[in-house]
Design an enzyme around this catalytic site. Structure first.
Site, mmCIF file in Angstrom:
data_model
loop_
_atom_site.group_PDB
_atom_site.id
_atom_site.type_symbol
_atom_site.label_atom_id
_atom_site.label_comp_id
_atom_site.label_asym_id
_atom_site.label_seq_id
_atom_site.Cartn_x
_atom_site.Cartn_y
_atom_site.Cartn_z
ATOM 1 N N LYS A 167 57.175 57.392 -20.275
ATOM 2 C CA LYS A 167 57.766 57.482 -18.940
ATOM 3 C C LYS A 167 59.253 57.873 -19.030
ATOM 4 O O LYS A 167 59.842 57.853 -20.125
ATOM 5 C CB LYS A 167 57.592 56.131 -18.242
ATOM 6 C CG LYS A 167 56.125 55.750 -18.034
ATOM 7 C CD LYS A 167 56.029 54.451 -17.252
ATOM 8 C CE LYS A 167 54.585 54.037 -17.042
ATOM 9 N NZ LYS A 167 54.482 52.827 -16.208
ATOM 10 N N TYR A 183 48.373 57.755 -9.717
ATOM 11 C CA TYR A 183 48.461 56.336 -9.357
ATOM 12 C C TYR A 183 47.700 55.997 -8.067
ATOM 13 O O TYR A 183 47.957 54.957 -7.466
ATOM 14 C CB TYR A 183 49.928 55.920 -9.252
ATOM 15 C CG TYR A 183 50.602 55.729 -10.601
ATOM 16 C CD1 TYR A 183 50.054 54.873 -11.557
ATOM 17 C CD2 TYR A 183 51.791 56.383 -10.923
ATOM 18 C CE1 TYR A 183 50.652 54.688 -12.797
ATOM 19 C CE2 TYR A 183 52.408 56.193 -12.165
ATOM 20 C CZ TYR A 183 51.826 55.343 -13.093
ATOM 21 O OH TYR A 183 52.419 55.145 -14.321
ATOM 22 N N PHE A 189 54.325 48.196 -4.634
ATOM 23 C CA PHE A 189 55.202 48.920 -5.557
ATOM 24 C C PHE A 189 54.856 50.415 -5.691
ATOM 25 O O PHE A 189 55.480 51.135 -6.461
ATOM 26 C CB PHE A 189 55.199 48.250 -6.945
ATOM 27 C CG PHE A 189 53.833 48.116 -7.582
ATOM 28 C CD1 PHE A 189 53.243 49.179 -8.262
ATOM 29 C CD2 PHE A 189 53.134 46.915 -7.509
ATOM 30 C CE1 PHE A 189 52.000 49.054 -8.866
ATOM 31 C CE2 PHE A 189 51.884 46.775 -8.101
ATOM 32 C CZ PHE A 189 51.321 47.850 -8.780
ATOM 33 N N ARG A 221 46.083 50.448 -25.954
ATOM 34 C CA ARG A 221 46.563 49.426 -25.003
ATOM 35 C C ARG A 221 47.162 48.230 -25.759
ATOM 36 O O ARG A 221 48.167 47.668 -25.333
ATOM 37 C CB ARG A 221 45.405 48.943 -24.121
ATOM 38 C CG ARG A 221 44.785 50.030 -23.275
ATOM 39 C CD ARG A 221 45.439 50.247 -21.967
ATOM 40 N NE ARG A 221 45.413 49.094 -21.100
ATOM 41 C CZ ARG A 221 46.007 49.052 -19.914
ATOM 42 N NH1 ARG A 221 46.677 50.115 -19.479
ATOM 43 N NH2 ARG A 221 45.946 47.989 -19.163
ATOM 44 N N THR A 268 51.773 44.753 -19.512
ATOM 45 C CA THR A 268 52.444 45.643 -18.547
ATOM 46 C C THR A 268 53.912 45.256 -18.346
ATOM 47 O O THR A 268 54.778 46.119 -18.272
ATOM 48 C CB THR A 268 51.700 45.582 -17.187
ATOM 49 O OG1 THR A 268 50.337 45.900 -17.428
ATOM 50 C CG2 THR A 268 52.269 46.564 -16.188
ATOM 51 N N ARG A 280 56.075 47.898 -25.661
ATOM 52 C CA ARG A 280 56.826 47.290 -24.551
ATOM 53 C C ARG A 280 57.561 46.027 -25.015
ATOM 54 O O ARG A 280 58.664 45.746 -24.554
ATOM 55 C CB ARG A 280 55.874 46.974 -23.399
ATOM 56 C CG ARG A 280 55.357 48.227 -22.708
ATOM 57 C CD ARG A 280 54.313 47.866 -21.685
ATOM 58 N NE ARG A 280 53.778 49.003 -20.976
ATOM 59 C CZ ARG A 280 52.507 49.111 -20.614
ATOM 60 N NH1 ARG A 280 51.644 48.142 -20.895
ATOM 61 N NH2 ARG A 280 52.099 50.172 -19.948
ATOM 62 N N ASN A 333 58.516 50.389 -17.795
ATOM 63 C CA ASN A 333 57.856 49.759 -18.945
ATOM 64 C C ASN A 333 57.472 50.777 -20.008
ATOM 65 O O ASN A 333 56.508 50.623 -20.729
ATOM 66 C CB ASN A 333 56.658 48.921 -18.490
ATOM 67 C CG ASN A 333 55.562 49.744 -17.846
ATOM 68 O OD1 ASN A 333 55.745 50.941 -17.603
ATOM 69 N ND2 ASN A 333 54.425 49.140 -17.585
ATOM 70 N N HIS A 392 52.648 54.552 -20.288
ATOM 71 C CA HIS A 392 51.371 54.338 -19.602
ATOM 72 C C HIS A 392 50.267 54.712 -20.580
ATOM 73 O O HIS A 392 50.402 55.669 -21.338
ATOM 74 C CB HIS A 392 51.268 55.242 -18.357
ATOM 75 C CG HIS A 392 49.870 55.296 -17.831
ATOM 76 N ND1 HIS A 392 49.365 54.321 -17.002
ATOM 77 C CD2 HIS A 392 48.860 56.170 -18.056
ATOM 78 C CE1 HIS A 392 48.102 54.608 -16.725
ATOM 79 N NE2 HIS A 392 47.773 55.728 -17.351
ATOM 80 N N GLU A 409 42.309 60.790 -15.472
ATOM 81 C CA GLU A 409 43.742 61.082 -15.665
ATOM 82 C C GLU A 409 44.033 62.358 -16.455
ATOM 83 O O GLU A 409 44.978 63.085 -16.116
ATOM 84 C CB GLU A 409 44.416 59.894 -16.381
ATOM 85 C CG GLU A 409 44.504 58.647 -15.518
ATOM 86 C CD GLU A 409 44.955 57.417 -16.293
ATOM 87 O OE1 GLU A 409 45.229 57.499 -17.511
ATOM 88 O OE2 GLU A 409 45.035 56.343 -15.663
HETATM 89 P P1 CMP Z 1 51.121 51.725 -15.818
HETATM 90 O O1 CMP Z 1 50.382 51.408 -17.048
HETATM 91 O O2 CMP Z 1 51.763 53.059 -15.714
HETATM 92 O O3 CMP Z 1 50.122 51.535 -14.578
HETATM 93 C C1 CMP Z 1 50.548 51.167 -13.306
HETATM 94 C C2 CMP Z 1 51.996 50.872 -13.259
HETATM 95 O O4 CMP Z 1 52.436 50.160 -12.122
HETATM 96 C C3 CMP Z 1 52.364 49.948 -14.412
HETATM 97 O O5 CMP Z 1 52.272 50.624 -15.615
HETATM 98 C C4 CMP Z 1 53.737 49.501 -14.014
HETATM 99 O O6 CMP Z 1 54.719 50.441 -14.385
HETATM 100 C C5 CMP Z 1 53.631 49.478 -12.494
HETATM 101 N N1 CMP Z 1 53.552 48.117 -11.972
HETATM 102 C C6 CMP Z 1 52.556 47.225 -12.136
HETATM 103 N N2 CMP Z 1 52.837 46.086 -11.486
HETATM 104 C C7 CMP Z 1 54.037 46.274 -10.880
HETATM 105 C C8 CMP Z 1 54.873 45.471 -10.062
HETATM 106 N N3 CMP Z 1 54.507 44.234 -9.716
HETATM 107 N N4 CMP Z 1 56.046 45.984 -9.630
HETATM 108 C C9 CMP Z 1 56.409 47.239 -9.970
HETATM 109 N N5 CMP Z 1 55.659 48.057 -10.751
HETATM 110 C C10 CMP Z 1 54.498 47.570 -11.202
#
Ligand code: CMP
Length: 148
Positions: free
Chosen positions: A9, A49, A57, A85, A91, A102, A112, A115, A126
């Site tokens: 990211k 997404y 969010f 993963r 996450t 992470r 984070n 992805h 995807e």
């Molecule tokens: P990702 O693996 O890209 O998949 C969905 C993304 O949503 C996740 O990583 C985070 O970056 C984001 N995400 C998940 N939960 C939250 C949250 N509570 N607030 C903000 N971003 C979030």
């Protein structure tokens, strides 16, 4: 062999972590079969997404992922989806285990770093957002019998 999609990211790219992150997957034994750097369009980000479109969010997540360049890569290896993963960690970077990507590099839940597709179904949905079939390579790294 299984395949998965990862995105480094904008926080990962801007913090110059792309090389270190890709090395983690290569060192583990996975093979990069497609890769590019790009700035995602809003339409593609919303498509990627879409599963989160009702979450509070969602808008922040879309604005963030299009805010700078990302690196998209397709990885191949045995049990690639779950191994990837595991290497990424939880996450929320502030809760992720040390030793994971992470856990070592992120303190955020939105920022984070990375992805990774969470299932075969997600991967199938995807990867075409990022690559055409001609951009996905097939090759032998020659060390498969030492790794799997
Ligand atoms: P990702 O693996 O890209 O998949 C969905 C993304 O949503 C996740 O990583 C985070 O970056 C984001 N995400 C998940 N939960 C939250 C949250 N509570 N607030 C903000 N971003 C979030």
């Amino acid at each position: 062999m299984e395949r998965t999609l990862i995105l480094i990211k904008p926080d990962g790219v801007k913090r110059k972590l792309s090389g270190k992150i890709l090395s983690k997957f290569e060192d583990k034994g996975m093979k990069i079969v497609a890769m590019k750097m790009l700035v995602l369009s809003k339409e593609k980000a919303e498509k990627h997404y879409a599963v989160h479109k009702d979450k509070p969010f969602f808008n922040g997540l879309v604005s963030y992922i299009i805010s700078g360049p990302i690196v998209a890569a397709m990885l191949e290896g045995k049990n690639c989806i779950s191994v990837t993963r595991t290497l990424c960690g939880s996450t929320d970077g502030s809760k992720a285990q040390p030793g994971t990507i992470r856990g070592d590099y992120s303190m955020g839940i939105e920022k984070n770093i990375i992805h990774a597709s969470d299932s075969e179904e997600s991967f199938r949905y995807e990867w075409p957002i990022y690559f055409s079939p001609e951009e996905v390579t097939e090759y032998s790294s020659g060390d498969e019998e030492l790794i799997f």
